[in-house]
Write a protein that holds these residues in place. Structure first.
Motif, PDB file in Angstrom:
ATOM      1  N   UNK A 144     -19.586   6.549  20.725  1.00  0.00           N
ATOM      2  CA  UNK A 144     -19.376   5.289  20.005  1.00  0.00           C
ATOM      3  C   UNK A 144     -17.891   4.961  19.971  1.00  0.00           C
ATOM      4  N   UNK A 145     -17.523   3.817  20.526  1.00  0.00           N
ATOM      5  CA  UNK A 145     -16.121   3.431  20.640  1.00  0.00           C
ATOM      6  C   UNK A 145     -15.650   2.769  19.352  1.00  0.00           C
ATOM      7  N   UNK A 146     -14.486   3.173  18.879  1.00  0.00           N
ATOM      8  CA  UNK A 146     -13.944   2.643  17.626  1.00  0.00           C
ATOM      9  C   UNK A 146     -13.055   1.438  17.920  1.00  0.00           C
ATOM     10  N   UNK A 147     -13.335   0.326  17.242  1.00  0.00           N
ATOM     11  CA  UNK A 147     -12.540  -0.893  17.399  1.00  0.00           C
ATOM     12  C   UNK A 147     -11.319  -0.864  16.475  1.00  0.00           C
ATOM     13  N   UNK A 148     -11.543  -0.614  15.182  1.00  0.00           N
ATOM     14  CA  UNK A 148     -10.459  -0.522  14.204  1.00  0.00           C
ATOM     15  C   UNK A 148     -10.678   0.726  13.353  1.00  0.00           C
ATOM     16  N   UNK A 149      -9.636   1.097  12.605  1.00  0.00           N
ATOM     17  CA  UNK A 149      -9.774   2.259  11.722  1.00  0.00           C
ATOM     18  C   UNK A 149      -8.688   2.242  10.657  1.00  0.00           C
ATOM     19  N   UNK A 150      -9.037   2.753   9.482  1.00  0.00           N
ATOM     20  CA  UNK A 150      -8.050   3.090   8.464  1.00  0.00           C
ATOM     21  C   UNK A 150      -7.781   4.579   8.553  1.00  0.00           C
ATOM     22  N   UNK A 151      -6.529   4.962   8.433  1.00  0.00           N
ATOM     23  CA  UNK A 151      -6.143   6.359   8.480  1.00  0.00           C
ATOM     24  C   UNK A 151      -5.305   6.682   7.249  1.00  0.00           C
ATOM     25  N   UNK A 152      -5.868   7.513   6.361  1.00  0.00           N
ATOM     26  CA  UNK A 152      -5.182   7.937   5.136  1.00  0.00           C
ATOM     27  C   UNK A 152      -4.622   6.742   4.372  1.00  0.00           C
ATOM     28  N   UNK A 153      -5.425   5.679   4.281  1.00  0.00           N
ATOM     29  CA  UNK A 153      -4.957   4.413   3.711  1.00  0.00           C
ATOM     30  C   UNK A 153      -4.907   4.458   2.183  1.00  0.00           C
ATOM     31  N   UNK A 154      -3.765   4.056   1.668  1.00  0.00           N
ATOM     32  CA  UNK A 154      -3.583   3.904   0.228  1.00  0.00           C
ATOM     33  C   UNK A 154      -3.144   2.476  -0.063  1.00  0.00           C
ATOM     34  N   UNK A 155      -3.724   1.901  -1.123  1.00  0.00           N
ATOM     35  CA  UNK A 155      -3.385   0.547  -1.542  1.00  0.00           C
ATOM     36  C   UNK A 155      -3.152   0.567  -3.038  1.00  0.00           C
ATOM     37  N   UNK A 173     -13.665   0.025  -4.564  1.00  0.00           N
ATOM     38  CA  UNK A 173     -12.712  -0.158  -3.474  1.00  0.00           C
ATOM     39  C   UNK A 173     -13.274  -0.833  -2.240  1.00  0.00           C
ATOM     40  N   UNK A 174     -14.528  -1.306  -2.316  1.00  0.00           N
ATOM     41  CA  UNK A 174     -15.156  -1.953  -1.158  1.00  0.00           C
ATOM     42  C   UNK A 174     -14.337  -3.141  -0.658  1.00  0.00           C
ATOM     43  N   UNK A 175     -14.041  -4.051  -1.564  1.00  0.00           N
ATOM     44  CA  UNK A 175     -13.307  -5.255  -1.179  1.00  0.00           C
ATOM     45  C   UNK A 175     -11.903  -4.907  -0.699  1.00  0.00           C
ATOM     46  N   UNK A 176     -11.280  -3.925  -1.310  1.00  0.00           N
ATOM     47  CA  UNK A 176      -9.930  -3.541  -0.905  1.00  0.00           C
ATOM     48  C   UNK A 176      -9.908  -2.993   0.515  1.00  0.00           C
ATOM     49  N   UNK A 177     -10.951  -2.261   0.916  1.00  0.00           N
ATOM     50  CA  UNK A 177     -11.024  -1.786   2.306  1.00  0.00           C
ATOM     51  C   UNK A 177     -11.039  -2.971   3.262  1.00  0.00           C
ATOM     52  N   UNK A 178     -11.846  -3.997   2.964  1.00  0.00           N
ATOM     53  CA  UNK A 178     -11.878  -5.179   3.816  1.00  0.00           C
ATOM     54  C   UNK A 178     -10.513  -5.852   3.875  1.00  0.00           C
ATOM     55  N   UNK A 179      -9.876  -5.985   2.731  1.00  0.00           N
ATOM     56  CA  UNK A 179      -8.566  -6.643   2.689  1.00  0.00           C
ATOM     57  C   UNK A 179      -7.512  -5.848   3.455  1.00  0.00           C
ATOM     58  N   UNK A 180      -7.607  -4.523   3.390  1.00  0.00           N
ATOM     59  CA  UNK A 180      -6.661  -3.691   4.128  1.00  0.00           C
ATOM     60  C   UNK A 180      -6.850  -3.866   5.634  1.00  0.00           C
ATOM     61  N   UNK A 181      -8.106  -3.918   6.085  1.00  0.00           N
ATOM     62  CA  UNK A 181      -8.369  -4.145   7.508  1.00  0.00           C
ATOM     63  C   UNK A 181      -7.907  -5.534   7.937  1.00  0.00           C
ATOM     64  N   UNK A 182      -8.117  -6.526   7.067  1.00  0.00           N
ATOM     65  CA  UNK A 182      -7.752  -7.901   7.403  1.00  0.00           C
ATOM     66  C   UNK A 182      -6.260  -8.153   7.311  1.00  0.00           C
ATOM     67  N   UNK A 183      -5.546  -7.320   6.559  1.00  0.00           N
ATOM     68  CA  UNK A 183      -4.110  -7.521   6.399  1.00  0.00           C
ATOM     69  C   UNK A 183      -3.734  -8.416   5.243  1.00  0.00           C
ATOM     70  N   UNK A 184      -4.690  -8.688   4.338  1.00  0.00           N
ATOM     71  CA  UNK A 184      -4.361  -9.538   3.194  1.00  0.00           C
ATOM     72  C   UNK A 184      -3.812  -8.751   2.011  1.00  0.00           C
TER      73      UNK A 184
END
Length: 232
Positions: free
Chosen positions: A1-12, A42-53
């Motif tokens: 399974x090919x990964x398109x995007x990823x968070x790595x040790x992400x803190x917000x 933290x569901x919404x925050x994960x989306x925002x972190x991926x989106x860059x908002x």
């Protein structure tokens, strides 16, 4: 399974409060990924972190082989990311037709109106006058009119009838199958009708407590105190 995007040790952080505590989360291509969790998980925050908002206070956001941690949201959008938040996803003072036209490449709004024919009699209405379910249909039309490599949606079926919600998830799954799109949705509870192979991550207090297939998550013994309604 090919990964398109990823968070790595992400803190917000939101001011003095840390919302994500070193989250690792892959976003595979051509797959629906469901983020589950109760209010404040933290569901919404994960989306925002991926989106860059929202910026990361530590960790990285990867897109393929590229580190896009410092890439602003509008440049991620140009690269092929579509983010549909749960609020402020529309231009409230513009009509339904004008909102659709902003997203339609070449002016063709048929893919959205064929998926959501409920919007046809509302084309002349200001978006701000629509019901909650109608607003979600209009907001989700963005993902149908401007095909993206990554689609992030916060509570896709919010305010929709069960039939329209099921249709919405079929359409999102279809983006994966037809276009190879990576789709990530945030929901309070596991949605019905998603295909086999759908992935799930449960978040609790800013950390990932479960990762696996959605079928595995839903077949587990139900813990006492199911997630209540609310936003992350």
């Amino acid at each position: 399974m090919s990964v398109e995007m990823a968070l790595r040790a992400a803190r917000v952080r939101y001011g003095p409060l840390e919302a994500l505590h070193g989250v690792d989360l892959p976003v595979p291509r051509a797959t629906v990924t469901v983020l589950l969790g109760r209010n404040g998980s933290g569901r919404t925050t994960v989306l925002r972190a991926l989106a860059g908002t929202v910026p990361l206070s530590a960790g990285r956001v990867l897109w393929g082989d590229d580190d896009v941690t410092r890439l602003p949201a509008h440049r991620r959008a140009r690269r092929g990311l579509c983010f549909v938040p749960d609020r402020r996803a529309l231009h409230a003072t513009l009509t339904v037709a004008e909102n659709l036209a902003l997203s339609a490449r070449g002016g063709d709004t048929a893919p959205a109106l064929d998926t959501y024919p409920e919007l046809r009699p509302l084309l002349a209405r200001p978006a701000g006058t629509l019901s909650g379910g109608e607003r979600r249909m209009l907001a989700l039309s963005r993902a149908l009119l401007a095909p993206a490599r990554v689609v992030l949606v916060d509570e896709p079926a919010l305010g929709m009838s069960p039939a329209v919600a099921a249709r919405t998830y079929r359409v999102l799954s279809g983006l994966c199958a037809r276009l190879g799109t990576a789709v990530v949705v945030a929901e309070q509870r596991p949605p019905a009708g998603l295909p086999g192979g759908t992935l799930a991550h449960e978040l609790r207090r800013g950390t990932v407590s479960f990762s696996g297939e959605l079928a595995e998550f839903t077949s587990r013994p139900r813990a006492a105190g199911a997630p209540p309604s609310g936003r992350a």
